[in-house]
Write an enzyme that holds these catalytic residues in place. Structure first.
Site, short mmCIF file in Angstrom:
data_model
loop_
_atom_site.label_atom_id
_atom_site.label_comp_id
_atom_site.label_asym_id
_atom_site.label_seq_id
_atom_site.Cartn_x
_atom_site.Cartn_y
_atom_site.Cartn_z
N GLU A 94 0.81 -1.21 0.00
CA GLU A 94 0.00 0.00 0.00
C GLU A 94 0.84 1.25 0.00
O GLU A 94 1.98 1.27 0.44
CB GLU A 94 -0.94 0.02 1.19
CG GLU A 94 -0.20 0.10 2.47
CD GLU A 94 -1.13 0.18 3.67
OE1 GLU A 94 -2.35 0.20 3.47
OE2 GLU A 94 -0.61 0.25 4.77
N CYS A 115 3.28 8.26 1.53
CA CYS A 115 3.98 7.27 2.34
C CYS A 115 4.11 5.98 1.52
O CYS A 115 3.11 5.44 1.06
CB CYS A 115 3.16 7.04 3.61
SG CYS A 115 3.77 5.68 4.61
N CYS A 122 7.55 -7.59 7.06
CA CYS A 122 8.77 -7.04 7.68
C CYS A 122 9.35 -8.11 8.60
O CYS A 122 8.61 -8.82 9.28
CB CYS A 122 8.46 -5.78 8.48
SG CYS A 122 9.94 -5.02 9.18
N CYS A 126 8.93 -5.95 15.50
CA CYS A 126 8.49 -5.03 16.56
C CYS A 126 7.11 -5.49 17.04
O CYS A 126 6.22 -5.72 16.21
CB CYS A 126 8.43 -3.60 16.04
SG CYS A 126 9.99 -3.05 15.32
N CYS A 129 3.59 -3.75 15.93
CA CYS A 129 3.38 -3.31 14.55
C CYS A 129 2.65 -4.36 13.71
O CYS A 129 3.00 -5.54 13.72
CB CYS A 129 4.74 -3.00 13.93
SG CYS A 129 4.66 -2.59 12.18
N CYS A 353 -0.05 4.24 7.86
CA CYS A 353 0.62 3.24 7.04
C CYS A 353 0.47 1.86 7.70
O CYS A 353 0.43 1.76 8.91
CB CYS A 353 2.10 3.57 6.92
SG CYS A 353 2.39 5.22 6.30
N1 SAH Z 1 10.31 0.01 9.40
C1 SAH Z 1 10.47 1.40 9.47
C2 SAH Z 1 9.45 2.18 8.65
C3 SAH Z 1 8.06 1.66 8.65
S1 SAH Z 1 7.17 1.76 10.18
C4 SAH Z 1 10.46 1.87 10.92
O1 SAH Z 1 10.16 1.06 11.79
O2 SAH Z 1 10.80 3.02 11.14
C5 SAH Z 1 6.75 3.49 10.23
C6 SAH Z 1 6.47 4.01 11.61
O3 SAH Z 1 5.17 3.55 12.06
C7 SAH Z 1 7.47 3.55 12.65
O4 SAH Z 1 7.87 4.61 13.47
C8 SAH Z 1 6.67 2.53 13.41
O5 SAH Z 1 7.21 2.30 14.66
C9 SAH Z 1 5.29 3.15 13.40
N2 SAH Z 1 4.21 2.25 13.78
C10 SAH Z 1 4.10 0.93 13.56
N3 SAH Z 1 2.95 0.44 14.07
C11 SAH Z 1 2.31 1.50 14.62
C12 SAH Z 1 1.07 1.66 15.31
N4 SAH Z 1 0.27 0.64 15.49
N5 SAH Z 1 0.73 2.88 15.76
C13 SAH Z 1 1.55 3.95 15.55
N6 SAH Z 1 2.71 3.87 14.89
C14 SAH Z 1 3.10 2.66 14.44
FE1 SF4 Z 2 9.09 -3.45 10.64
FE2 SF4 Z 2 6.96 -2.41 11.81
FE3 SF4 Z 2 9.24 -2.61 13.16
FE4 SF4 Z 2 9.02 -0.79 11.16
S1 SF4 Z 2 7.88 -0.81 13.09
S2 SF4 Z 2 10.72 -2.23 11.57
S3 SF4 Z 2 7.67 -1.95 9.77
S4 SF4 Z 2 8.01 -4.35 12.38
#
Ligand code: SAH
Ligand code: SF4
Length: 369
Positions: A94, A115, A122, A126, A129, A353
């Site tokens: 997306e 974005c 991934c 984390c 996420c 995103c």
């Molecule tokens: N992998 C990269 C970029 C993609 S994630 C990274 O981790 O930076 C983009 C951002 O969205 C990151 O800061 C991530 O921690 C945040 N994110 C992921 N899940 C989220 C959620 N449920 N609520 C708010 N931010 C979130």
């Molecule tokens: Fe991957 Fe989500 Fe962690 Fe970004 S926040 S590195 S997309 S698992």
């Protein structure tokens, strides 16, 4: 349909010229083709009307015109547009367009951000996420990354049929969609180079932000690139203890390694790095964490972006109360740390995103187990 042809959107002027030269084409041909694609934005080989029919047929046999198809364009009532794209192997990715209205002016004058995604899934794991829930399926190719922006252009072209919209009308591009961009470094750089080039989409490197969970060697490599992209770090914890609980990457690259790398990056670029900090109730939202984050930000001369956690179905994490969010932010503000606290629903770039694909895959029964 599966195809093994390379995508036209993954070619640079140099690689396309070389390929065309093998066929005995003149030197200007590659630029002509890329102009059709990126400037005039035709949607098929046949649209390239000043090329001979045999050349168009050869191009069609040799390259995939666009390696992603639009499946859904979901426009929310507010300001977010999500383009769900299907790749040749059936994978879904997306791309999100976010319009953040500015005080006193209408949506037409809002800040516009795109974005983009860099991987299907991934591998970073984390715990909060949605993108990483099913692990990594694969890296995107450079052509697939660039294709996302071409779809945004097409969408804008369709909105204003009389004047072709330039990508330059967008304020920022953030690499914050699905995936860890620095884990797909070569394709990312190749795509961003095409995005930036005059013969490509012509978008300024300084308006492109790459967000990473903290892959230290790649941050250092990025610092040495000639194009000056902006950097955002997903910090989410001001101590190793807290960060390690929610971000497994912290075991390989703890704060003692990450923070000096961020400092080296910002010193080289002379620009502020952004520290992203999702606020998750009872995980990282204590005043102690706020004070430690303040000290880190002051030391790095970094901007802090506080993001109230966006709940993910099936995960236990919660967003703290507004009062708690404000109290956390006040600790930073009191020390004059440049701080933003996002609150408006749907305006949240980071949280916008990564959610749509999961929902659609679930609906389709495709979600990996
Ligand atoms: N992998 C990269 C970029 C993609 S994630 C990274 O981790 O930076 C983009 C951002 O969205 C990151 O800061 C991530 O921690 C945040 N994110 C992921 N899940 C989220 C959620 N449920 N609520 C708010 N931010 C979130
Ligand atoms: Fe991957 Fe989500 Fe962690 Fe970004 S926040 S590195 S997309 S698992």
């Amino acid at each position: 349909m599966p195809t093994s042809k390379p995508a036209l959107t993954g070619e640079s002027l140099a690689t396309l010229s070389a390929r065309l030269a093998e066929r005995g084409e003149p030197a200007f041909r590659a630029k002509q083709i890329l102009d059709w694609l990126y400037k005039k934005r035709v949607t098929s080989w046949d649209g390239m009307t000043n090329l001979s029919k045999p050349l168009r047929a050869w191009l069609d046999e040799t390259f995939d015109f666009l390696p992603a198809e639009l499946v859904v364009n979901q426009q929310s009532e507010d300001v977010t547009d999500k383009l769900l794209l299907e790749l040749r192997d059936g994978s879904l990715i997306e791309t999100v367009i976010i319009r953040a209205p500015q005080e006193g002016v209408g949506l037409d004058h809002s800040r516009k951000t795109i974005c983009i995604s860099t991987q299907v899934g991934c591998a970073m794991g984390c715990v909060f996420c949605a993108s990483g829930l099913a692990g990594l399926k694969r890296n995107l190719t450079a052509g697939e990354i660039v294709a996302q922006l071409l779809h945004v252009c097409r969408r804008e072209d369709a909105r204003t049929p009389r004047a072709r919209q330039e990508l330059a009308s967008f304020d920022n591009i953030v690499v914050m969609g699905m995936g860890e961009p620095l884990a797909n470094y070569d394709a990312l750089l190749r795509a961003l180079t095409i995005l930036n080039a005059d013969w490509g989409l012509g978008f300024g490197a300084r308006r492109i932000t790459i967000s990473t969970s903290g892959l230290v060697p790649k941050i250092l490599q990025l610092a040495d690139e000639p194009l000056g992209f902006r950097l955002a770090i997903s910090l989410h914890g001001a101590t190793d203890e807290v960060r390690e609980k929610i971000m497994p990457v912290n075991r390989a690259y703890p704060l003692a390694k990450l923070l000096p790398a961020v400092k080296a990056f910002s010193e080289k670029h002379g620009r502020m790095v952004t520290l992203e900090f999702i606020l998750i109730e009872d995980v990282n939202d204590s005043l102690e964490q706020a004070r430690l984050l303040r000290d880190i930000a002051l030391d790095l001369h970094a901007h802090v972006n506080l993001i109230p956690y966006n709940t993910v179905e099936g995960l236990p994490w919660k967003r703290p109360s507004l009062t708690r969010q404000e109290r956390f932010a006040d600790v930073l503000r009191a020390a004059r740390v440049s701080t933003t606290l996002r609150r408006e629903k749907g305006h949240d770039i980071d949280a916008a995103c990564g959610q749509l694909r999961l929902k659609t895959e679930k609906a389709r029964g495709l979600a990996a187990t």
